[in-house]
Design a protein around this motif. Structure first.
Motif, PDB file in Angstrom:
ATOM      1  N   PRO A   3      36.871  17.089  21.307  1.00 51.97           N
ATOM      2  CA  PRO A   3      35.751  17.952  21.734  1.00 51.97           C
ATOM      3  C   PRO A   3      35.169  17.577  23.089  1.00 51.97           C
ATOM      4  O   PRO A   3      34.757  18.459  23.855  1.00 51.97           O
ATOM      5  CB  PRO A   3      34.716  17.761  20.612  1.00 51.97           C
ATOM      6  CG  PRO A   3      35.513  17.360  19.419  1.00 51.97           C
ATOM      7  CD  PRO A   3      36.660  16.548  19.937  1.00 51.97           C
ATOM      8  N   SER A   4      35.113  16.297  23.412  1.00 55.76           N
ATOM      9  CA  SER A   4      34.509  15.870  24.678  1.00 55.76           C
ATOM     10  C   SER A   4      35.267  16.377  25.892  1.00 55.76           C
ATOM     11  O   SER A   4      34.726  16.443  26.999  1.00 55.76           O
ATOM     12  CB  SER A   4      34.428  14.340  24.743  1.00 55.76           C
ATOM     13  OG  SER A   4      33.543  13.843  23.766  1.00 55.76           O
ATOM     14  N   VAL A  56      34.172   6.001  31.700  1.00 52.02           N
ATOM     15  CA  VAL A  56      33.642   5.267  30.543  1.00 52.02           C
ATOM     16  C   VAL A  56      34.781   4.785  29.648  1.00 52.02           C
ATOM     17  O   VAL A  56      34.817   3.611  29.234  1.00 52.02           O
ATOM     18  CB  VAL A  56      32.667   6.161  29.740  1.00 52.02           C
ATOM     19  CG1 VAL A  56      32.348   5.538  28.379  1.00 52.02           C
ATOM     20  CG2 VAL A  56      31.385   6.393  30.534  1.00 52.02           C
ATOM     21  N   THR A  57      35.724   5.665  29.327  1.00 54.51           N
ATOM     22  CA  THR A  57      36.810   5.272  28.418  1.00 54.51           C
ATOM     23  C   THR A  57      37.751   4.265  29.079  1.00 54.51           C
ATOM     24  O   THR A  57      38.292   3.391  28.398  1.00 54.51           O
ATOM     25  CB  THR A  57      37.595   6.501  27.931  1.00 54.51           C
ATOM     26  OG1 THR A  57      38.074   7.264  29.045  1.00 54.51           O
ATOM     27  CG2 THR A  57      36.713   7.394  27.059  1.00 54.51           C
ATOM     28  N   VAL A  66      40.643   9.790  25.239  1.00 56.97           N
ATOM     29  CA  VAL A  66      40.315  10.164  23.866  1.00 56.97           C
ATOM     30  C   VAL A  66      38.805   9.986  23.677  1.00 56.97           C
ATOM     31  O   VAL A  66      38.125   9.445  24.558  1.00 56.97           O
ATOM     32  CB  VAL A  66      41.084   9.299  22.834  1.00 56.97           C
ATOM     33  CG1 VAL A  66      42.584   9.464  22.990  1.00 56.97           C
ATOM     34  CG2 VAL A  66      40.715   7.829  22.971  1.00 56.97           C
ATOM     35  N   GLU A  67      38.300  10.420  22.533  1.00 56.65           N
ATOM     36  CA  GLU A  67      36.888  10.205  22.247  1.00 56.65           C
ATOM     37  C   GLU A  67      36.587   8.700  22.297  1.00 56.65           C
ATOM     38  O   GLU A  67      37.372   7.900  21.759  1.00 56.65           O
ATOM     39  CB  GLU A  67      36.534  10.738  20.864  1.00 56.65           C
ATOM     40  CG  GLU A  67      36.653  12.246  20.721  1.00 56.65           C
ATOM     41  CD  GLU A  67      35.555  12.982  21.467  1.00 56.65           C
ATOM     42  OE1 GLU A  67      34.591  12.347  21.936  1.00 56.65           O
ATOM     43  OE2 GLU A  67      35.664  14.214  21.582  1.00 56.65           O
ATOM     44  N   PRO A  68      35.493   8.274  22.929  1.00 54.83           N
ATOM     45  CA  PRO A  68      35.189   6.839  23.026  1.00 54.83           C
ATOM     46  C   PRO A  68      35.210   6.118  21.686  1.00 54.83           C
ATOM     47  O   PRO A  68      35.730   5.001  21.588  1.00 54.83           O
ATOM     48  CB  PRO A  68      33.786   6.834  23.654  1.00 54.83           C
ATOM     49  CG  PRO A  68      33.733   8.091  24.465  1.00 54.83           C
ATOM     50  CD  PRO A  68      34.519   9.096  23.673  1.00 54.83           C
ATOM     51  N   GLY A  92      40.818   2.438  17.732  1.00 59.49           N
ATOM     52  CA  GLY A  92      42.238   2.181  17.917  1.00 59.49           C
ATOM     53  C   GLY A  92      42.514   0.823  18.530  1.00 59.49           C
ATOM     54  O   GLY A  92      43.443   0.115  18.112  1.00 59.49           O
ATOM     55  N   LEU A  93      41.698   0.422  19.509  1.00 56.72           N
ATOM     56  CA  LEU A  93      41.902  -0.865  20.170  1.00 56.72           C
ATOM     57  C   LEU A  93      41.500  -2.029  19.268  1.00 56.72           C
ATOM     58  O   LEU A  93      42.079  -3.125  19.365  1.00 56.72           O
ATOM     59  CB  LEU A  93      41.136  -0.897  21.494  1.00 56.72           C
ATOM     60  CG  LEU A  93      41.668   0.079  22.554  1.00 56.72           C
ATOM     61  CD1 LEU A  93      40.757   0.100  23.778  1.00 56.72           C
ATOM     62  CD2 LEU A  93      43.092  -0.258  22.968  1.00 56.72           C
ATOM     63  N   GLU A  94      40.534  -1.820  18.387  1.00 53.96           N
ATOM     64  CA  GLU A  94      40.186  -2.854  17.406  1.00 53.96           C
ATOM     65  C   GLU A  94      41.339  -3.066  16.431  1.00 53.96           C
ATOM     66  O   GLU A  94      41.667  -4.202  16.055  1.00 53.96           O
ATOM     67  CB  GLU A  94      38.909  -2.465  16.645  1.00 53.96           C
ATOM     68  CG  GLU A  94      37.619  -2.770  17.391  1.00 53.96           C
ATOM     69  CD  GLU A  94      37.422  -4.256  17.646  1.00 53.96           C
ATOM     70  OE1 GLU A  94      37.811  -5.087  16.787  1.00 53.96           O
ATOM     71  OE2 GLU A  94      36.891  -4.595  18.724  1.00 53.96           O
TER      72      GLU A  94
END
Length: 426
Positions: free
Chosen positions: A64-65, A329-330, A404-406, A412-414
């Motif tokens: 959506p973003s 930001v991402t 992708v959405e923040p 995903g990175l976690e």
């Protein structure tokens, strides 16, 4: 039918057919980034317990973003409902679309482009296909970046155009190794491909380096293919400079599209643009090859082409600023999280596009054979999809998408971090 039985054909007739698969398509299709990412995604357990986090794709339109501006959507609706654009378009594209693209790109060039300099294509994918097919001749070779975008390899293989890879140097901000370019080039080299801003490195080339690229290509007698699909997606300290600025030094074909700047890859609207004030491409009849290709290929939808002038005119700077700020930001989230993962090294913070390349330190991991094995096991264990560097000619590297959405990116990175910790050598 005889006596209630079916007459069977001779055995040799059943076993002998004159058709089979295309070896060339098999070779080209095997290089597709879609193919490998699709296979990795298929390794995700759909039953859960964790939802899929796709960090291997290049299509943020599903989030959506990253939704396109309503003004561009309105332009498409108006074009379709006008009932004026249901016809076949000219093979080179509608004049109104070509004029709008020429004017849009001329804003950042020292000279004016004309509609005759523009060829409209079904996305940048077809633009790449057009270039490969137009330059292919017996014995010809083309210089492609490593890492790069595999669709170039795909279409060059299919067109029987020999590929020679030059390296992008991570320690130098992914600049081109121009000494290597000169060593690779010979009398059969036709072109040098640059992707700037970079997919997959997330870097932007400086004005000074681009001038050296142009001068090198001119010295070697080869044209430059400049893939500038991500020209609207820069957010670092290095300003984007279109390669066309150096058209007075060397002939340039610039490839672009609506796909990434407007976040509408499904609209399939791209272009090939000549920046060639000395008319070298006309003199060498490359333009004839381009026109001949378009005579026998499919066209982008007429109503999409007809909407291009309004899409460009009505999309205000605020839309691009919003998308760029989101990518900034991402990218920061991605870079910061990667620094927390000991088995992955990021040589440079991304400052453009939607991707970053990271090096996989296999010596720190147990039970992982290579980058492809890493990605398949990550998908199965953590439902996270990455693109292995091998498909980009960079074995034991990874390409991570941060468009992708923040919240999804952080999740995903976690999971990526947990996977690396679990497989860490004791």
């Amino acid at each position: 039918m005889e006596n209630g039985t079916t007459k069977k054909p001779p055995t040799e007739a059943v076993n002998r057919w004159n058709f089979g698969p295309s070896d060339r398509l098999a070779a080209a299709g095997g290089l597709s980034i879609r193919s490998i990412v699709h296979k990795i995604t298929g390794n995700v357990d759909e039953r859960g317990p964790q939802p899929l986090v796709p960090l291997g794709h290049g299509d943020p339109s599903v989030f959506p973003s990253f939704r396109i501006s309503t003004s561009a959507e309105d332009a498409i609706v108006e074009s379709l409902r006008s009932a004026q654009h249901n016809h076949y378009p000219p093979t080179v594209g509608l004049l109104s679309a070509r004029r709008a693209i020429a004017e849009h790109l001329s804003e950042n060039l020292p000279y004016e482009l004309s509609p005759d300099d523009v060829f409209v294509t079904a996305g940048c994918n077809q633009a790449i296909e057009l270039v490969a097919a137009s330059l292919a001749r017996p014995g010809a070779n083309i210089l492609l970046p490593r890492p790069g975008y595999p669709m170039y390899e795909t279409h060059c293989v299919y067109s029987n155009l020999e590929i020679r890879h030059f390296d992008l140097v991570p320690e130098k901000g992914w600049q081109i190794d121009l000494d290597q370019v000169e060593q690779l080039s010979d009398e059969n080299t036709v072109a040098l491909v640059i992707i700037n801003p970079s997919n997959p490195c997330g870097s932007v080339l400086s004005f000074e380096h681009m001038q050296k690229i142009a001068e090198t290509a001119s010295k070697l007698g080869i044209m430059i293919i400049a893939d500038e699909v991500y020209s609207h997606s820069t957010f670092g300290g290095t300003p984007f400079v279109p390669m066309g600025v150096f058209g007075h030094i060397v002939p340039i074909l610039t490839l672009g599209s609506l796909s990434k700047g407007w976040i509408v890859p499904g609209w399939r609207l791209g272009w090939v643009v000549m920046t060639d004030p000395k008319a070298i491409l006309k003199e060498t009849k490359v333009i004839d090859s381009i026109r001949n290709f378009l005579e026998i290929s499919a066209d982008p939808a007429t109503f999409i082409q007809a909407a291009v002038p309004q899409i460009i005119e009505r999309t205000k700077n605020g839309y691009f600023e919003r998308i760029v700020n989101l990518l900034r930001v991402t990218a920061e989230i991605c870079y910061a999280k990667i620094k927390e993962i000991s088995c992955i090294t990021c040589p440079r913070k991304p400052e453009a596009s939607m991707f970053v390349m990271v090096k996989l330190e296999l010596s720190l991991l147990d039970g992982i054979n290579d980058d492809v094995d890493f990605c398949f096991k990550l998908a199965k264990e953590e439902s996270v999809v990455l693109c292995p560097g091998s498909v980009l000619e960079m074995k034991n590297w990874l390409r991570i998408t941060f468009a992708v959405e923040p919240s999804s990116l952080e999740l995903g990175l976690e999971r990526l971090k947990s996977f690396c910790q679990r497989h860490k050598k004791k």
